[in-house]
Design an enzyme around this catalytic site. Structure first.
Site, short mmCIF file in Angstrom:
data_model
loop_
_atom_site.label_atom_id
_atom_site.label_comp_id
_atom_site.label_asym_id
_atom_site.label_seq_id
_atom_site.Cartn_x
_atom_site.Cartn_y
_atom_site.Cartn_z
N GLY A 53 -2.28 0.15 2.60
CA GLY A 53 -1.42 -0.51 1.62
C GLY A 53 -0.31 -1.30 2.29
CG HIS A 56 3.52 1.05 4.76
ND1 HIS A 56 4.42 1.90 4.15
CD2 HIS A 56 2.34 1.22 4.12
CE1 HIS A 56 3.79 2.56 3.18
NE2 HIS A 56 2.53 2.16 3.14
CE LYS A 104 -0.30 3.85 6.94
NZ LYS A 104 -1.15 2.65 6.85
CG HIS A 218 2.93 5.55 0.08
ND1 HIS A 218 2.37 6.47 0.93
CD2 HIS A 218 2.34 4.37 0.33
CE1 HIS A 218 1.44 5.86 1.66
NE2 HIS A 218 1.41 4.58 1.33
#
Lengths: 332, 332
Positions: A53, A56, A104, A218
């Site tokens: 996602g 980051h 991850k 997150h």
């Protein structure tokens, strides 16, 4: 909290476009599907691919280039990329010697990279996957079976990337990555929540007198809400949790990463690093190399994480090997 | 807003200590008086020295090293260093060929560096000073007679540092620095105020629907409070102000810096860079080199600035020359 955003639905695409425009000497950005690939692929080299996602940054696109990743596949904010872009990036980087996925540990990432791997293998591309789960904060969490993968990923991408550059084969690289995963531990703390571009809302609430100890990248809950404390106390608590879990042979040396979560000024990170170095010195753990900065972030969350990776001479040689990416650069 | 701080009165000292511990291969940090000096001084080379109030990290300490600064002298937060540490750092870096001071245009800095220069000259050390005043936002301000010195300082430190490394003498370097000051323009916008460690208070208030257009790097008022707007509109307004003032010979190329103010995620900065690159492309200004990141900050202020420096081939060669500091590294 305001954001520098146009249409939130275009945020990731526009940011990638800017990244590609700024770093065209190092990377090529493919718009649809979205992936970032190293400009100069090396014939015969095993491809190193990561992704996950967005939100980051600079992870992972900032680490594409010589001596690190061959491709990064970003999803939407805090959302795993689908198998399609992973598969297409895999085809682009494969040089006939296979592709290593560094993933991850989040359930969505695991599923989507696994699906991409199956499709790629059906096309005759060798793929191996190593899952990074360095976060000692919690055993399972909202988006994870097992531990979460956080900032330790950067150290693994650097070292595995260097080994790929020197010519290690796919099995060797997968073995090295697995060894690194076994040797790295992280934990983080949030002192202020991030704001999600789509909603313009904070992803959680935190009172002025509390911190989230063991925060996920997150904004997932960590171990506990604890009282806001001086920097050294926060550093000590995080470092103790990491050390409790880190395999350390006698005389072990470490690479230490003090990582900012997105909105933390680097001057504050150096206050934390100072304490980490002092504490490690007291217990006889030598910091062989260090990295201080915002490398694995959570949008504009404020806070930090500490990562320790146990290393030997060979791993240090790989760490010191040349790297040329948007975010990490040294050694020629 | 919380900060990673122990005793606020020790914040700068502790941050410097951490910086020195992390980058001992590149710099040496002197505690009392506080200055940061390049680990490997070069015999016979003109010393390049900068400094100013802290709170703008990585400026200036992050730019000490091969090909850039020989010393950085930090004051307390948003407070000029006194003449003493400037003088002592001057003595340490002088190789008998003199020292060039690069000073951002703030009244306190001008006075203190001038006093240090007088003392140094009385001791027989040649000193020249060049004042950077790249901020087009306002003509005078709270702490400034004339324009403020902001993010353009980084570009000047890099290029002048490279020229010093190749052996230019003090007069040549002062001339080069003056030419660069004449060719660089910047402006910034704040979307959220910083929090000052000593007070724990925001340094100004900003409503959810407004931005400070033309913000200073100490939170000084800019041109106007304007309405919060999409990223592209903010980028356009800032870029237009910079272009209006930038001397641009026909066919001019530029180095473009999109700088974060401390708490702005790099993904947002790339959204801004994308627009800046698009707009410059439309009007035929070639971006020869670029830099995107948080280089000249205001604690944890959120926002960005845009800097353009008009360059020719010689300046680009100096830009591309090797640099090895904590924050900028390339070219071996």
């Amino acid at each position: 909290m305001k954001k520098l955003v146009n249409d939130p639905r275009r945020f990731v695409a526009e940011s990638l476009a800017g990244f590609g425009a700024a770093h065209g000497d190092i990377v090529r950005v493919n718009e649809t599907p979205a992936y970032v690939v190293r400009r100069a692929l090396v014939a015969g080299k095993v491809g190193i691919l990561s992704g996950g996602g967005s939100g980051h940054e600079p992870l992972h696109a900032g680490f594409v280039g010589l001596g690190m990743l061959d491709a990064a596949v970003p999803g939407e904010i805090f959302t795993s990329p689908t198998p399609d872009p992973v598969l297409e990036a895999t085809r682009v980087v494969d040089q006939g010697t296979g592709v290593l996925y560094l993933v991850k540990n989040y359930t969505g990432d695991i599923l989507n990279f696994e699906t991409a791997a199956e499709f790629a293998q059906a096309e005759g591309i060798l793929v191996r996957t190593v899952v990074v789960d360095d976060d000692v904060a919690v055993q399972n969490s909202e988006f994870t079976a097992g531990r979460r993968g956080v900032a330790g990923t950067v150290l693994i991408e650097k070292i595995v990337g260097a080994a790929a550059e020197r010519g290690d084969d796919l099995e060797e690289l997968a073995g090295l990555a697995a060894r690194l995963v076994a040797s790295v531990r992280s934990m983080g703390v949030a002192i202020a929540p991030p704001t999600v571009p789509h909603s313009g809302m904070r992803s959680f609430e935190l009172n002025d007198d509390e911190v989230e100890f063991g925060i996920g990248i997150h904004g997932e809950r960590g171990r506990a809400r604890t009282a806001m404390a001086p920097a050294d106390e926060l550093a000590d608590a995080v470092l103790d949790a990491v050390l409790d879990d880190l395999p350390r042979p006698a005389g072990a040396r470490v690479i230490a990463l003090v990582n900012g979560m997105g909105a933390t000024p680097v001057a504050e990170l150096y206050v934390i690093y100072r304490r980490v170095a002092e504490r490690l010195g007291e217990i006889g753990v030598e910091i062989a190399r260090s990295l201080v900065g915002s490398y694995v972030t959570s949008l504009d969350m404020a806070g930090f994480s500490v990562t320790l990776l146990t290393v030997d001479d060979e791993l240090l040689r790989l760490w010191d090997a040349p790297v040329r990416t948007a975010m990490l650069r040294w050694g020629g």
